[in-house]
Design a protein around this motif. Structure first.
Motif, mmCIF file in Angstrom:
data_model
loop_
_atom_site.group_PDB
_atom_site.id
_atom_site.type_symbol
_atom_site.label_atom_id
_atom_site.label_comp_id
_atom_site.label_asym_id
_atom_site.label_seq_id
_atom_site.Cartn_x
_atom_site.Cartn_y
_atom_site.Cartn_z
ATOM 1 N N ALA A 35 0.839 -1.201 0.000
ATOM 2 C CA ALA A 35 0.000 0.000 0.000
ATOM 3 C C ALA A 35 0.875 1.253 0.000
ATOM 4 O O ALA A 35 2.036 1.231 0.401
ATOM 5 C CB ALA A 35 -0.893 0.002 1.235
ATOM 6 N N SER A 36 0.286 2.361 -0.464
ATOM 7 C CA SER A 36 1.002 3.645 -0.460
ATOM 8 C C SER A 36 0.022 4.762 -0.121
ATOM 9 O O SER A 36 -1.161 4.678 -0.453
ATOM 10 C CB SER A 36 1.649 3.895 -1.821
ATOM 11 O OG SER A 36 0.683 3.866 -2.852
ATOM 12 N N PHE A 37 0.542 5.778 0.550
ATOM 13 C CA PHE A 37 -0.267 6.950 0.877
ATOM 14 C C PHE A 37 -0.091 7.913 -0.288
ATOM 15 O O PHE A 37 0.982 8.458 -0.497
ATOM 16 C CB PHE A 37 0.190 7.562 2.202
ATOM 17 C CG PHE A 37 -0.787 8.536 2.770
ATOM 18 C CD1 PHE A 37 -2.016 8.115 3.243
ATOM 19 C CD2 PHE A 37 -0.484 9.882 2.837
ATOM 20 C CE1 PHE A 37 -2.925 9.012 3.782
ATOM 21 C CE2 PHE A 37 -1.384 10.789 3.373
ATOM 22 C CZ PHE A 37 -2.608 10.353 3.849
ATOM 23 N N ASP A 38 -1.144 8.107 -1.074
ATOM 24 C CA ASP A 38 -1.050 8.793 -2.355
ATOM 25 C C ASP A 38 -1.625 10.209 -2.320
ATOM 26 O O ASP A 38 -2.611 10.471 -1.617
ATOM 27 C CB ASP A 38 -1.778 7.980 -3.425
ATOM 28 C CG ASP A 38 -1.154 6.604 -3.637
ATOM 29 O OD1 ASP A 38 0.064 6.449 -3.410
ATOM 30 O OD2 ASP A 38 -1.882 5.681 -4.022
ATOM 31 N N CYS A 39 -1.028 11.074 -3.101
ATOM 32 C CA CYS A 39 -1.506 12.448 -3.294
ATOM 33 C C CYS A 39 -1.646 13.197 -1.973
ATOM 34 O O CYS A 39 -2.383 14.178 -1.884
ATOM 35 C CB CYS A 39 -2.822 12.482 -4.072
ATOM 36 S SG CYS A 39 -2.698 11.722 -5.704
ATOM 37 N N GLY A 40 -0.976 12.705 -0.935
ATOM 38 C CA GLY A 40 -0.985 13.382 0.343
ATOM 39 C C GLY A 40 -2.266 13.271 1.143
ATOM 40 O O GLY A 40 -2.413 13.945 2.170
ATOM 41 N N TRP A 41 -3.220 12.405 0.712
ATOM 42 C CA TRP A 41 -4.454 12.344 1.498
ATOM 43 C C TRP A 41 -5.179 10.993 1.531
ATOM 44 O O TRP A 41 -6.072 10.795 2.337
ATOM 45 C CB TRP A 41 -5.428 13.445 1.076
ATOM 46 C CG TRP A 41 -6.087 13.233 -0.260
ATOM 47 C CD1 TRP A 41 -5.581 13.584 -1.474
ATOM 48 C CD2 TRP A 41 -7.361 12.632 -0.519
ATOM 49 N NE1 TRP A 41 -6.449 13.228 -2.471
ATOM 50 C CE2 TRP A 41 -7.578 12.650 -1.908
ATOM 51 C CE3 TRP A 41 -8.357 12.089 0.297
ATOM 52 C CZ2 TRP A 41 -8.715 12.143 -2.506
ATOM 53 C CZ3 TRP A 41 -9.501 11.573 -0.302
ATOM 54 C CH2 TRP A 41 -9.661 11.611 -1.686
ATOM 55 N N TYR A 42 -4.851 10.034 0.698
ATOM 56 C CA TYR A 42 -5.588 8.760 0.722
ATOM 57 C C TYR A 42 -4.648 7.587 0.479
ATOM 58 O O TYR A 42 -3.554 7.732 -0.049
ATOM 59 C CB TYR A 42 -6.719 8.743 -0.313
ATOM 60 C CG TYR A 42 -6.242 8.630 -1.742
ATOM 61 C CD1 TYR A 42 -6.119 7.387 -2.350
ATOM 62 C CD2 TYR A 42 -5.895 9.755 -2.481
ATOM 63 C CE1 TYR A 42 -5.663 7.265 -3.645
ATOM 64 C CE2 TYR A 42 -5.450 9.646 -3.776
ATOM 65 C CZ TYR A 42 -5.335 8.404 -4.356
ATOM 66 O OH TYR A 42 -4.865 8.291 -5.640
ATOM 67 N N TRP A 43 -5.121 6.405 0.872
ATOM 68 C CA TRP A 43 -4.351 5.178 0.700
ATOM 69 C C TRP A 43 -4.713 4.489 -0.615
ATOM 70 O O TRP A 43 -5.875 4.244 -0.895
ATOM 71 C CB TRP A 43 -4.639 4.208 1.852
ATOM 72 C CG TRP A 43 -3.918 4.590 3.090
ATOM 73 C CD1 TRP A 43 -4.402 5.335 4.127
ATOM 74 C CD2 TRP A 43 -2.580 4.259 3.428
ATOM 75 N NE1 TRP A 43 -3.447 5.499 5.074
ATOM 76 C CE2 TRP A 43 -2.307 4.841 4.679
ATOM 77 C CE3 TRP A 43 -1.565 3.542 2.801
ATOM 78 C CZ2 TRP A 43 -1.071 4.722 5.312
ATOM 79 C CZ3 TRP A 43 -0.352 3.419 3.431
ATOM 80 C CH2 TRP A 43 -0.107 4.006 4.665
#
Length: 155
Positions: A35-43
């Motif tokens: 998993a990655s935390f994307d665009c600074g606001w969602y997983w």
């Protein structure tokens, strides 16, 4: 239906880890992408991948929830694979953890956006909760992800 259990495997590709779930009915290895935390606001989580023969590219991309988290979840998982990396008990654990991840991810999105992201929610002011949003994204989701990775062979 009893499936042959194969060795767990973790590989690094494209600056991410991939965890072997098993082999599909056509004998392709099926991987869960970290998993990655994307665009600074969602997983971004639950991505299921199959690679081309030399592992230079992804040849098939889908989502764990669409494949397995539906009616008869255990059967959906078992029937998809010819060989798996998990025992029956571990399969149940993985399904529980993945469903929990999807629930928390959706809840986190709502806390951040103040609604379900269909239109502007008239209750947005009471739905947004930055403190709870941070707790879910910094503590809960990472801990559940780590349990998934341990289950799939992370040392």
């Amino acid at each position: 239906m009893k499936k042959q259990i194969i060795n767990k495997q973790v590989i690094n590709k494209f600056k991410k880890k991939y965890y072997l779930l098993g082999k599909d009915l056509d004998d392709n290895k099926v991987w869960l992408e970290e998993a990655s935390f994307d665009c600074g606001w969602y997983w971004g989580l639950g991505y299921v991948e199959k690679f081309n023969k030399n592992y230079s590219d992804i040849k098939e991309h889908t989502h764990f929830d669409r494949l397995f988290l539906k009616e008869n979840i255990h059967d959906s998982f078992i029937e998809y694979f010819s060989k798996i990396t998990l025992t029956n008990n571990e399969i149940w654990q993985l399904l529980e953890l993945m469903k929990s991840l999807y629930i928390f991810r959706e809840y986190s999105d709502m806390l951040h956006l103040g609604g379900a992201h269909i239109s502007e929610n008239p209750c947005q002011d009471i739905l947004k909760n930055d403190e709870e949003y941070k707790r879910i994204n910094k503590i809960i989701i990472p801990k559940i992800n780590n349990k998934v990775y341990e289950l799939l062979g992370e040392k």
